[in-house]
Write an enzyme that holds these catalytic residues in place. Structure first.
Site, mmCIF file in Angstrom:
data_model
loop_
_atom_site.group_PDB
_atom_site.id
_atom_site.type_symbol
_atom_site.label_atom_id
_atom_site.label_comp_id
_atom_site.label_asym_id
_atom_site.label_seq_id
_atom_site.Cartn_x
_atom_site.Cartn_y
_atom_site.Cartn_z
ATOM 1 N N HIS A 179 14.731 -56.560 -11.628
ATOM 2 C CA HIS A 179 14.755 -57.372 -10.411
ATOM 3 C C HIS A 179 13.883 -58.622 -10.532
ATOM 4 O O HIS A 179 14.050 -59.565 -9.750
ATOM 5 C CB HIS A 179 14.352 -56.534 -9.188
ATOM 6 C CG HIS A 179 12.899 -56.228 -9.081
ATOM 7 N ND1 HIS A 179 12.343 -55.021 -9.470
ATOM 8 C CD2 HIS A 179 11.858 -56.959 -8.610
ATOM 9 C CE1 HIS A 179 11.057 -55.030 -9.228
ATOM 10 N NE2 HIS A 179 10.729 -56.199 -8.721
ATOM 11 N N ASP B 245 16.097 -50.383 -13.522
ATOM 12 C CA ASP B 245 15.271 -51.556 -13.226
ATOM 13 C C ASP B 245 14.385 -51.970 -14.401
ATOM 14 O O ASP B 245 13.195 -52.245 -14.232
ATOM 15 C CB ASP B 245 14.417 -51.307 -11.984
ATOM 16 C CG ASP B 245 13.934 -52.611 -11.349
ATOM 17 O OD1 ASP B 245 14.497 -53.675 -11.689
ATOM 18 O OD2 ASP B 245 12.993 -52.582 -10.541
ATOM 19 N N SER C 253 5.107 -56.585 -10.277
ATOM 20 C CA SER C 253 6.330 -55.959 -10.784
ATOM 21 C C SER C 253 6.562 -56.335 -12.238
ATOM 22 O O SER C 253 6.537 -57.516 -12.602
ATOM 23 C CB SER C 253 7.537 -56.403 -9.953
ATOM 24 O OG SER C 253 7.512 -55.829 -8.681
#
Length: 466
Positions: A121, A151, A225
């Site tokens: 993402h 992911d 992230s």
């Protein structure tokens, strides 16, 4: 005189011992001292200082020093065309313009020649990816491959030097309560280190993809992230992925993709160009006190098999409905997340030793994992399978499940119209693949109606309720 001296000395020592004992046990701050609440035991001041349970005895500096130089800043530049129909209608120009969007995150260098792992993402829809090292050097990155389900994405930069990198640890060996460091680039800062402990393993957050996160209370914020979760030796045990927060910023817990899953995905991308998924071939659910009572079994932990997939490795190995899976190889299985997390580290044709409980007795069954393409499920007389590359190309889809066969007598009259159609969603939940659909349908009652959105041979989208 001698005798008098000895008697005096004994008396003196006895008094000292008595006074010392009183001070130690009953005086203020003594072991048996009293406070206003009554008789309590109060630990002396030195208690709890620099014991084996104290963070003062854990040295984070070496792990931090090793990791900060291997974590990078990832800049995602995407461009999209925005139209202005009013200007175009009235003036015949200005109908569209390019708009640039920038997203940021973190990544982890995993090899000295510039391979970097991050979250999918973080780089999704990027037209340009820029990597900035901790020493402020910047490079353009090439996208090698992605796995949107888990992911994870793999990038590559061509640096003019050998790069520091992080080694993978065995995430299955991580223990709850173990100290960990989260390293990333929150708020566009250079590598930032936070510390915490592993709060839980194999955490299931009911996402459509990974169901086996490492949960930690190390502070993780926007921009973290794709960053590293490492142990106190600076070894990679996870890729920080998401936080649980109503505000969008850290409020207590964060989650990471276990390193064993991330490593397997990266190796697949580098060796095969895509992710090789092995399937055990069972459907069912995890046991607890309520489900065990409903099923009439005494076991309250493990994975209860409600259906075995046709032609799967589980069927060929002899697994049956009613079996309770309690172990895969040497890994205990208490929940669905335990099972799915371990299988996600395997490939088709890998062998897994499955320990089950059948008729109250333990049994060990070796199972050869089958390919994901062979995995199918059946619900209300609809046999479903994953769509293949031709379907994806024809309908311009990257998700969905196909109706392979119809055994429902009420739907037989519509077989011509339904057979081969691709289901896009069930009760407004995206039908990503068979695994997602199976889990969704297992939570439905047999007499419960469901709303299905699908696309037919002509590319027309319609909905039915069954």
């Amino acid at each position: 005189m001698n005798r008098f001296s000895n008697l005096f000395l004994v008396s003196l020592l006895s008094g000292a011992v008595t006074l010392g004992t009183y001070k130690l046990l009953f005086d203020q701050n003594g072991f048996l001292s009293k406070n206003n609440d009554g008789l309590v035991t109060v630990a002396p001041d030195y208690y709890g200082k620099r014991t084996g349970f104290s963070p003062e005895n854990v040295d984070f500096t070496e792990a931090a020093e090793k990791t900060i130089h291997t974590v990078v800043h990832v800049k995602n530049v995407s461009r999209r065309t925005i139209s202005n129909p009013i200007l175009e209608f009235f003036y015949g120009y200005g109908g569209s313009q390019q708009q640039e969007q920038i997203g940021t995150g973190s990544g982890v260098i995993i090899s000295e020649d510039g391979y970097i792992v991050t979250n999918n993402h973080v780089i999704k829809d990027a037209t340009e990816i820029e990597i900035t090292l901790n020493n402020k050097k910047s490079y353009k990155a090439k996208l090698i491959g992605t796995d949107s389900k888990m992911d994870i994405a793999l990038l590559k930069i061509n640096a003019d030097e050998k790069l520091p990198y992080t080694a993978f640890a065995n995430s299955d060996s991580v223990k709850i309560g173990e100290w960990v460091l989260a390293v990333g680039n929150p708020y566009n800062l250079t590598s930032t280190v936070t510390a915490g402990i592993v709060s839980a393993k194999a955490r299931n957050l009911d996402t459509s993809g990974i169901q086996s996160f490492i949960q930690t209370d190390a502070a993780v914020n926007p921009g973290n992230s794709g960053g590293a979760l490492v142990n106190t030796r600076g070894e990679l045990i996870g890729i920080n992925t998401m936080i649980s927060s109503p505000t969008g910023s850290y409020t207590g817990y964060s989650f990471a993709v276990p390193s064993n899953i991330a490593r397997k995905i990266i190796e697949d991308i580098m060796e095969y160009g895509n992710v090789q998924r092995g399937i055990l071939g069972v459907e069912g659910g995890e046991l607890n006190s309520k489900s065990s009572k409903e099923l009439g079994v005494s076991q309250t932990e493990g994975f209860y098999v409600s259906r075995v997939t046709k032609r799967s490795g589980a069927e060929k190995a002899g697994l049956q409905k009613g079996d309770i899976i309690i172990k895969l190889d040497n890994q205990s299985v208490s929940t669905f997340a335990d099972l799915s997390g371990y299988i996600n580290t395997k490939r088709p044709n890998d062998k897994v030793v499955v320990t089950i409980i059948r008729d109250g007795k333990n049994k060990v069954v070796p199972v050869t994992l089958s390919k994901n393409e062979y995995f199918n499920t059946e619900f209300k007389g609809l046999e479903l399978e994953n769509i293949d590359a031709n379907d994806k190309k024809r309908f311009r889809l990257n998700y969905g499940v196909k109706i392979k066969a119809i055994t429902n007598e009420n739907l037989k009259q519509y077989e011509t119209e339904l057979l081969g159609n691709i289901i896009l969603s069930i009760d407004n939940v995206k039908a990503t693949d068979i695994e997602t659909v199976s889990k969704l349908l297992n939570n439905k009652e047999e007499n419960q109606s469901i709303r299905i959105e699908m696309i037919n041979h002509n590319g027309e989208i319609f909905r039915i309720i069954i």
